[in-house]
Design a protein around this motif. Structure first.
Motif: not given
Lengths: 362, 362
Positions: A87, A89, A107, A114, A137, A173
């Motif tokens: 996870d 970002l 990805n 993200k 996202s 997102a």
């Protein structure tokens, strides 16, 4: 010749300098304290790895309860994906064919990638590259007063969110901001306005991401946010202590330095210069705090020397060969200078970690 | 995942950013120009490798006529000894058992190792460690006005030189200074006085070493010096151009950056922040010169973003995705941030070198 590397069990004060070192107990306490605050307020927490760039430390943060991590560069995210993080970002506008190709490859490897965007140009570039691939996202970055990146108004945020939400290759997102310190009221007003306008159009915000260490313990004053991002808190530094984020005793990073010259009674020269402390002033007039001599002032840095004014030091002054501990003005940029980071507890080295995500060209 | 690395033959403007790059022709011209000046004035030239930390570049400097090299750290000297360099002056007070042990090991490997000392404490430490080993050559560091390390007067220099010359384990090799810019008169007066006093005691100075890039082309105004040391000249930078060392067109290093956001008409955000440009101001009010938009001002840096004020830019302003070239305020500290350095000629990458001596803990 083999590079010099401290070893577990080495006495801290036997180590050669200049050397940045991390206090394990302060580090652990910083992780627990901030995660506990986030838990108490029902906020997801996403540590920014820019501060340490070390997968083992991000693992400690996730084990304490962090929901994911925050990177600033694709190359950082790649290192952390290699280390098993899913996870991630990336809070940066990604532009250009080489970065887009690496972003797409990343990805494919992890399910929780993200990125952010603050312009139609960035969104168009993402959309064109991700056509025919797994969707990406994207959060809309909002400028809530920091004056860096971000759309300027909730209306602009809504327009860009609609563009992303309507794109076949992208997934909208949510919203993201890097706020000014103590800007909670402005962040909440921006987010709440944009969220309401998006809801009226049937567009939901899964993630509403606020950030920053300086006023981290006011994060609950932004009820629209679902998560908070912060990096510096894990080591903390002189600037964070000044901003009210903990005290100087919460600073886990010190730079060990040695007095190498005492040319005059009032002048000491240490072996930590701008290639150990960096020239980041962050509003201070001097280049770090010498814990052992708080009235000494690091008035100037050359690359491998620091010039220290001792004129205000009452009582004993340091001698040639003495070691001192310095709290840096800004810890994140110090991390970025060294290939390894040395950890210690009770004056003994516990481990040495590679600063795995530093030194990459982009 | 493989680290991103430019390849020879790549088009410069196709490369992802932020990326420091070196113009081969400007680099070669800087080497030739400075060596030619030293030759014309009968001065030995000893380039300081702190600026590039790349053995291949030091080889270019030696092939052009440099007599040896200058390092600031033992770990740097080790990298260059590994690469075949023999005549190395480390301009630093070496203290502590770990450094002394490595210094002695290095002294066994190369015949031309030299260090400096500015105190009896440093000399006593060297003498004690080198007892029973191959002797070490030591120069006395003199403070001729820069206010950093160095004995304060010619009398102190003579006293320390006598101590070294009379030591069984050390060899007195001469005098060294890192001067203030345009301090030639003070350097000459200090050196000439000390040399005469030493001569009266029958002590010769094989090496009299002056240094610095800012007023390098005035080095001939210090006739007592036998050699000059300089590092920054090879890449040069905005601070050197301001100091009169060449022009902005002699700066071989640029940081390539991309405009990643245009939040307002007057604001651009680039992807070069303090982890690409450093916060070194060196007296400037801004963080580097954007060659393509000389009226743009880099007003602030965060770690991976630069904030650019475009309000004074007449005519076209940069768009999102545009690449710009930045001359850094200080080139040596930029080198120190990246694991690789990319070289180019006529817009095409020629080679990529490892910045071999960076990132070491001391």
């Amino acid at each position: 010749m083999e590079r010099p590397t401290p070893k577990p069990g080495d006495a801290l004060l036997s180590l050669s300098t200049p050397l940045p070192v991390i206090d394990e107990d302060r580090l652990a306490a910083n992780i627990v304290r901030v995660q506990g605050y986030m838990n108490a307020h029902g906020l997801s927490f996403r540590p920014h790895i820019k501060t340490h760039k070390i997968p083992a430390l991000a693992r400690q943060q996730v084990e304490a309860g962090a929901s994911g991590i925050n990177c600033q560069k694709i190359t950082e995210a790649e290192v952390f994906a290699d280390a098993g993080f899913n996870d991630i970002l990336i809070t940066f506008n990604i532009l250009g064919p080489e970065k887009l190709a690496r972003l797409a490859a990343l990805n494919e490897r992890i399910s929780g990638l993200k990125v952010v965007a603050d312009s139609r140009v960035t969104v168009e570039g993402l959309s064109a590259h991700f056509a025919g691939r797994k969707f990406l996202s994207v959060l809309v970055e909002c400028d809530t007063g920091a004056g860096r990146c971000g759309v300027q108004t909730p209306d602009e945020a809504v327009a860009l969110a609609e563009m992303i939400a309507g794109d076949d290759n992208l997934h909208f997102a949510g919203l993201m901001t890097y706020p000014k310190a103590h800007g909670e009221a402005e962040v909440e007003e921006f987010f709440a306005t944009a969220i309401a306008a998006l809801a009226a159009k049937g567009i939901g915000c899964d993630i509403v991401s606020n950030g920053g260490t300086p006023s981290l313990f006011h994060a609950h004053l932004v009820p629209s946010a679902t998560e908070h991002r912060a990096g510096t808190y894990i080591y903390s530094d002189r600037a964070m202590a000044r901003a009210g984020h903990g005290s100087l005793d919460d600073c886990a990073m010190h730079i060990l330095a040695t007095v190498v010259s005492r040319p005059t009674p009032d002048r000491a020269i240490i072996d930590a210069g701008s290639k150990a402390l960096t020239s980041d002033l962050l509003g201070f007039a001097d280049y770090g705090l010498i814990v052992d001599y708080p009235d000494a002032v690091i008035t100037g840095l050359s690359e491998e020397h620091g010039t220290v004014d001792l004129s205000k030091v009452e009582g004993p002054r340091p001698n040639i060969g003495d070691k001192v501990r310095i709290i840096p003005n800004h810890t994140c940029v110090v991390s970025n200078l060294f290939d390894i980071m040395t950890f210690h507890r009770d004056g003994v080295v516990t481990r040495v970690e590679s600063v795995a995500a530093r030194g990459l060209v982009w």
